[in-house]
Design a protein around this motif. Structure first.
Motif, PDB file in Angstrom:
ATOM      1  N   LYS A 161      51.864  29.720  31.408  1.00 14.01           N
ATOM      2  CA  LYS A 161      52.013  28.917  32.640  1.00 14.01           C
ATOM      3  C   LYS A 161      50.645  28.455  33.148  1.00 14.01           C
ATOM      4  O   LYS A 161      50.374  28.459  34.352  1.00 14.01           O
ATOM      5  CB  LYS A 161      52.761  29.707  33.712  1.00 14.01           C
ATOM      6  N   LYS A 162      49.758  28.075  32.217  1.00 18.03           N
ATOM      7  CA  LYS A 162      48.405  27.661  32.616  1.00 18.03           C
ATOM      8  C   LYS A 162      48.145  26.226  32.164  1.00 18.03           C
ATOM      9  O   LYS A 162      48.775  25.731  31.224  1.00 18.03           O
ATOM     10  CB  LYS A 162      47.367  28.602  31.992  1.00 18.03           C
ATOM     11  N   VAL A 163      47.148  25.593  32.830  1.00 16.29           N
ATOM     12  CA  VAL A 163      46.633  24.301  32.349  1.00 16.29           C
ATOM     13  C   VAL A 163      45.368  24.568  31.546  1.00 16.29           C
ATOM     14  O   VAL A 163      44.723  25.603  31.764  1.00 16.29           O
ATOM     15  CB  VAL A 163      46.309  23.340  33.520  1.00 16.29           C
ATOM     16  N   GLN A 210      47.742  16.093  37.895  1.00 16.63           N
ATOM     17  CA  GLN A 210      47.208  17.244  38.622  1.00 16.63           C
ATOM     18  C   GLN A 210      48.317  18.248  38.930  1.00 16.63           C
ATOM     19  O   GLN A 210      49.332  17.896  39.513  1.00 16.63           O
ATOM     20  CB  GLN A 210      46.582  16.789  39.946  1.00 16.63           C
ATOM     21  N   GLU A 211      48.078  19.489  38.547  1.00 14.97           N
ATOM     22  CA  GLU A 211      48.958  20.583  38.945  1.00 14.97           C
ATOM     23  C   GLU A 211      48.421  21.165  40.252  1.00 14.97           C
ATOM     24  O   GLU A 211      47.215  21.209  40.472  1.00 14.97           O
ATOM     25  CB  GLU A 211      48.974  21.679  37.872  1.00 14.97           C
ATOM     26  N   ASP A 212      49.326  21.601  41.111  1.00 12.67           N
ATOM     27  CA  ASP A 212      48.904  22.240  42.363  1.00 12.67           C
ATOM     28  C   ASP A 212      48.855  23.750  42.138  1.00 12.67           C
ATOM     29  O   ASP A 212      49.746  24.495  42.537  1.00 12.67           O
ATOM     30  CB  ASP A 212      49.889  21.891  43.485  1.00 12.67           C
ATOM     31  N   LEU A 213      47.784  24.184  41.442  1.00 15.52           N
ATOM     32  CA  LEU A 213      47.715  25.594  41.021  1.00 15.52           C
ATOM     33  C   LEU A 213      47.627  26.547  42.202  1.00 15.52           C
ATOM     34  O   LEU A 213      47.976  27.712  42.091  1.00 15.52           O
ATOM     35  CB  LEU A 213      46.521  25.809  40.086  1.00 15.52           C
ATOM     36  N   LEU A 214      47.128  26.062  43.340  1.00 16.70           N
ATOM     37  CA  LEU A 214      47.041  26.940  44.525  1.00 16.70           C
ATOM     38  C   LEU A 214      48.370  26.909  45.280  1.00 16.70           C
ATOM     39  O   LEU A 214      48.545  27.599  46.262  1.00 16.70           O
ATOM     40  CB  LEU A 214      45.878  26.508  45.426  1.00 16.70           C
ATOM     41  N   GLY A 215      49.302  26.089  44.764  1.00 12.90           N
ATOM     42  CA  GLY A 215      50.615  25.998  45.436  1.00 12.90           C
ATOM     43  C   GLY A 215      51.715  26.281  44.438  1.00 12.90           C
ATOM     44  O   GLY A 215      51.777  27.386  43.886  1.00 12.90           O
ATOM     45  N   THR A 216      52.525  25.286  44.134  1.00 17.46           N
ATOM     46  CA  THR A 216      53.679  25.473  43.233  1.00 17.46           C
ATOM     47  C   THR A 216      53.466  24.730  41.921  1.00 17.46           C
ATOM     48  O   THR A 216      53.164  23.529  41.935  1.00 17.46           O
ATOM     49  CB  THR A 216      54.957  24.921  43.921  1.00 17.46           C
ATOM     50  N   LYS A 217      53.629  25.427  40.821  1.00 17.19           N
ATOM     51  CA  LYS A 217      53.485  24.785  39.511  1.00 17.19           C
ATOM     52  C   LYS A 217      54.709  23.908  39.243  1.00 17.19           C
ATOM     53  O   LYS A 217      55.818  24.227  39.646  1.00 17.19           O
ATOM     54  CB  LYS A 217      53.345  25.857  38.428  1.00 17.19           C
ATOM     55  N   GLU A 251      57.746  22.009  37.231  1.00 17.61           N
ATOM     56  CA  GLU A 251      58.735  22.428  36.224  1.00 17.61           C
ATOM     57  C   GLU A 251      58.220  22.073  34.832  1.00 17.61           C
ATOM     58  O   GLU A 251      58.374  22.846  33.885  1.00 17.61           O
ATOM     59  CB  GLU A 251      60.075  21.722  36.484  1.00 17.61           C
ATOM     60  N   LEU A 252      57.542  20.906  34.740  1.00 16.85           N
ATOM     61  CA  LEU A 252      57.023  20.466  33.434  1.00 16.85           C
ATOM     62  C   LEU A 252      56.032  21.492  32.890  1.00 16.85           C
ATOM     63  O   LEU A 252      56.066  21.819  31.700  1.00 16.85           O
ATOM     64  CB  LEU A 252      56.366  19.091  33.571  1.00 16.85           C
ATOM     65  N   LEU A 253      55.157  22.018  33.763  1.00 13.66           N
ATOM     66  CA  LEU A 253      54.194  23.036  33.312  1.00 13.66           C
ATOM     67  C   LEU A 253      54.928  24.299  32.875  1.00 13.66           C
ATOM     68  O   LEU A 253      54.674  24.851  31.798  1.00 13.66           O
ATOM     69  CB  LEU A 253      53.194  23.354  34.432  1.00 13.66           C
ATOM     70  N   LEU A 254      55.873  24.730  33.700  1.00 16.12           N
ATOM     71  CA  LEU A 254      56.571  25.988  33.418  1.00 16.12           C
ATOM     72  C   LEU A 254      57.386  25.913  32.126  1.00 16.12           C
ATOM     73  O   LEU A 254      57.489  26.875  31.371  1.00 16.12           O
ATOM     74  CB  LEU A 254      57.476  26.364  34.602  1.00 16.12           C
ATOM     75  N   THR A 255      57.925  24.727  31.835  1.00 15.63           N
ATOM     76  CA  THR A 255      58.719  24.596  30.600  1.00 15.63           C
ATOM     77  C   THR A 255      57.820  24.285  29.393  1.00 15.63           C
ATOM     78  O   THR A 255      58.159  24.648  28.271  1.00 15.63           O
ATOM     79  CB  THR A 255      59.763  23.462  30.736  1.00 15.63           C
ATOM     80  N   SER A 256      56.661  23.643  29.653  1.00 14.73           N
ATOM     81  CA  SER A 256      55.776  23.268  28.545  1.00 14.73           C
ATOM     82  C   SER A 256      54.905  24.424  28.074  1.00 14.73           C
ATOM     83  O   SER A 256      54.544  24.517  26.900  1.00 14.73           O
ATOM     84  CB  SER A 256      54.869  22.101  28.980  1.00 14.73           C
ATOM     85  N   ASN A 257      54.544  25.312  29.022  1.00 17.24           N
ATOM     86  CA  ASN A 257      53.725  26.483  28.689  1.00 17.24           C
ATOM     87  C   ASN A 257      54.356  27.720  29.318  1.00 17.24           C
ATOM     88  O   ASN A 257      53.779  28.329  30.213  1.00 17.24           O
ATOM     89  CB  ASN A 257      52.282  26.285  29.193  1.00 17.24           C
ATOM     90  N   PRO A 258      55.555  28.108  28.837  1.00 18.78           N
ATOM     91  CA  PRO A 258      56.290  29.223  29.458  1.00 18.78           C
ATOM     92  C   PRO A 258      55.606  30.573  29.268  1.00 18.78           C
ATOM     93  O   PRO A 258      55.786  31.486  30.048  1.00 18.78           O
ATOM     94  CB  PRO A 258      57.645  29.190  28.743  1.00 18.78           C
ATOM     95  N   LEU A 263      48.156  14.921  30.019  1.00 18.01           N
ATOM     96  CA  LEU A 263      47.446  16.199  30.133  1.00 18.01           C
ATOM     97  C   LEU A 263      47.779  16.819  31.486  1.00 18.01           C
ATOM     98  O   LEU A 263      47.525  16.199  32.532  1.00 18.01           O
ATOM     99  CB  LEU A 263      45.927  15.975  30.040  1.00 18.01           C
ATOM    100  N   LEU A 264      48.389  18.002  31.467  1.00 18.02           N
ATOM    101  CA  LEU A 264      48.604  18.740  32.708  1.00 18.02           C
ATOM    102  C   LEU A 264      47.258  19.371  33.061  1.00 18.02           C
ATOM    103  O   LEU A 264      46.676  20.096  32.244  1.00 18.02           O
ATOM    104  CB  LEU A 264      49.707  19.785  32.545  1.00 18.02           C
ATOM    105  N   ASP A 265      46.784  19.059  34.252  1.00 19.53           N
ATOM    106  CA  ASP A 265      45.368  19.184  34.600  1.00 19.53           C
ATOM    107  C   ASP A 265      45.165  19.877  35.939  1.00 19.53           C
ATOM    108  O   ASP A 265      46.092  19.962  36.755  1.00 19.53           O
ATOM    109  CB  ASP A 265      44.791  17.747  34.666  1.00 19.53           C
ATOM    110  N   PHE A 266      43.979  20.371  36.167  1.00 22.61           N
ATOM    111  CA  PHE A 266      43.524  20.826  37.484  1.00 22.61           C
ATOM    112  C   PHE A 266      42.043  20.473  37.544  1.00 22.61           C
ATOM    113  O   PHE A 266      41.281  20.894  36.663  1.00 22.61           O
ATOM    114  CB  PHE A 266      43.747  22.337  37.637  1.00 22.61           C
TER     115      PHE A 266
END
Ligand SMILES: N[C@@H](CCC(=O)N[C@@H](CSO)C(=O)NCC(=O)O)C(=O)O
Length: 219
Positions: A53-55, A34-41, A43-50, A7-10
């Motif tokens: 781009k959210k968790v 944990q995704e660093d949503l206040l920093g840099t997302k 690559e897995l998040l960007l490719t999984s939810n193009p 689970l890509l999470d925050f």
């Protein structure tokens, strides 16, 4: 099962918490990343939810499922017991109606409270209390939205309640006064291990919202 579930999470995301509760109810082990949503997302998040781009994103044996209410439905279909949705089409349609209402109204309605200044706050507070009263009516005398079992609407809604303390502080109201049945339902929900184990501390959420207000220049 030898499923790989990630689970890509925050930590403070109520939407990610929905998936965590559903997986816990099903007894499915997973890895929260944990995704660093206040920093840099990642690559897995960007490719999984193009698209958004959210968790959360659920990665099940490498396949990405997006949008938390869709993720909860997916979990309910892949791991069928205990069922989160009722067996009959009408019961499922009613559950989806209330989950949709919650999705449309609660988080945005509450956000308006802490994003407002001056007399806008009172308007946002009144609108949010109205939303709570609608949910109070939907719950009625039931223990849970799913009746006697914790169901789809419960899982969609309870994570959002961890933000209610912040709304109370900035809005100047008490959920237990305005919607006592909802307040009782929150406490009942927190007696469940699947909820309590992933429910963030409302004080920490309040502090996070305080940071968002500074970040957005809202005094
Ligand atoms: N409708 C979606 C909302 C997810 C969402 O807003 N996720 C936020 C974190 S929680 O507030 C997010 O990922 N934000 C990152 C961004 O907006 O860039 C769902 O239900 O999954």
């Amino acid at each position: 099962s030898n499923d790989e579930v990630i689970l890509l999470d925050f930590w403070v995301s109520p939407f990610a918490i929905r998936a965590k509760i559903a997986l816990a109810e099903k007894g499915v082990e997973f890895e929260a990343r944990q995704e660093d949503l206040l920093g840099t997302k990642s690559e897995l998040l960007l490719t999984s939810n193009p698209i958004y781009k959210k968790v959360p994103v659920l990665l099940h044996n490498g396949k990405a499922v997006n949008e938390s209410s869709i993720i909860v439905s997916y979990i309910d279909e892949v791991w069928p017991t205990p069922a989160l949705l009722p067996p009959c089409a009408y019961g499922r349609a009613t559950a989806r109606f209330w989950a949709d209402y919650v999705d449309k109204k609660v988080f945005d309605g509450g956000s308006k409270i802490w994003k407002s200044k001056g007399d806008e706050v009172a308007v946002a507070k009144a609108e949010f209390i109205e939303i709570l009263k609608v949910l109070e009516g939907a719950l009625g005398e039931k223990n849970f939205f799913g009746g006697d079992t914790y169901g789809f609407v419960d899982i969609i809604t309870i994570p959002l309640a961890s933000w209610f303390y912040a709304y109370e502080q900035y809005g100047g109201f008490k959920v237990e006064v305005e919607a006592p049945k909802i307040a009782a339902w929150i406490n009942r929900s927190l007696e469940k291990e699947s909820v309590a184990s992933v429910y963030p501390d409302p004080i920490k959420v309040y502090e996070f919202v305080g940071m968002l207000r500074k970040f957005n220049g809202i005094e």
